[in-house]
Scaffold this motif. Sequence first.
Motif, PDB file in Angstrom:
ATOM      1  N   ILE A 253       0.855  -1.185   0.000  1.00 18.58           N
ATOM      2  CA  ILE A 253       0.000   0.000   0.000  1.00 18.58           C
ATOM      3  C   ILE A 253       0.892   1.237   0.000  1.00 18.58           C
ATOM      4  N   ARG A 254       0.720   2.091  -1.005  1.00 21.20           N
ATOM      5  CA  ARG A 254       1.501   3.323  -1.111  1.00 21.20           C
ATOM      6  C   ARG A 254       0.547   4.505  -0.984  1.00 21.20           C
ATOM      7  N   HIS A 255       0.968   5.544  -0.266  1.00 19.92           N
ATOM      8  CA  HIS A 255       0.073   6.669  -0.027  1.00 19.92           C
ATOM      9  C   HIS A 255       0.859   7.969   0.074  1.00 19.92           C
ATOM     10  N   ARG A 256       0.220   9.052  -0.321  1.00 20.92           N
ATOM     11  CA  ARG A 256       0.817  10.386  -0.232  1.00 20.92           C
ATOM     12  C   ARG A 256      -0.306  11.410  -0.118  1.00 20.92           C
ATOM     13  N   ALA A 257       0.066  12.648   0.223  1.00 19.22           N
ATOM     14  CA  ALA A 257      -0.932  13.703   0.405  1.00 19.22           C
ATOM     15  C   ALA A 257      -0.416  15.018  -0.149  1.00 19.22           C
ATOM     16  N   THR A 258      -1.348  15.911  -0.430  1.00 15.75           N
ATOM     17  CA  THR A 258      -1.050  17.255  -0.919  1.00 15.75           C
ATOM     18  C   THR A 258      -1.752  18.257  -0.017  1.00 15.75           C
ATOM     19  N   ASP A 259      -1.059  19.371   0.289  1.00 13.47           N
ATOM     20  CA  ASP A 259      -1.713  20.385   1.113  1.00 13.47           C
ATOM     21  C   ASP A 259      -2.330  21.477   0.238  1.00 13.47           C
TER      22      ASP A 259
END
Length: 199
Positions: free
Chosen positions: A159-165
Motif C-alpha cells: 500500500i503506497r500513499h501520499r498527500a497534498t496540502d
Amino acid sequence: SPPISSAFIGDPKDAAVVPPTVRRFTPIRFIATDQSAVSSISYRIETGPTRAYESPFTLTNEVDGPTRIYFAGTDMFMNAETTRTLHVRLDETPPITAFSLAPSILDAPVSNLIRAGGGYIYAVDSASRVAGVEWTVDGGPSGTGTGPVLITNDGTYVIRHRATDTLGNMSSFATNILRVDGTSPSVAIVPSTSLIDGV
C-alpha cells in the motif's frame, strides 16, 4: 495626514489559517492611498534591509515558519505612515501520511496481519491544511480520500500513499506492507498405529 497602505497576498496561499500560509513564490504586493499623492512605500522582511517597494515580491530566500513583513507609505509632503506588519507563515513542507489498520480487524500480535478488510490513510500538515490524499494497492488504480482501503483476498499487499496540502506541497509516497489471512487453519487427525485394535 500620511498615506494608508494595504498588503495583498497572491496565490498560492491558505487564508483559512492564521497567519495565512504562503509558498516562496507567492507574490506579495502593497497599495497605498493618500489625499495628496503617495511618494513611496518601503518595506523590510524580518530583520532584513529596508527596501523601496516597486513591484510584487516573493519570499524566495526565507525559511519555513512565521515571517513578518513591515511596510509603510510616505506621501509627497513627507508625511510618513506608522509602520504596519503583515504576518504570514512560509510553508514548503508537504503533509505526512500514515496507514492505520482498523482496530476491529487487527490480528495481534502481528501488527500488519489482518483477517480481511483494511484500514485508513491518515494525513497531517503542520502549517497548511491537507487538500487531498492518494493511495494505491499493489500499483493498481489510484484511490483518493482517507479510505477505507478495503482488501478481501488473502495475500501480501503493498500500500503506497501520499498527500497534498492547500499550497500544492506534495509528499513522497510512503509504503506499508499488509498481509491478509482469512483462511481458517485445517486440522487432520492421524491415528497412531499403537492404538488400532488388533495390532
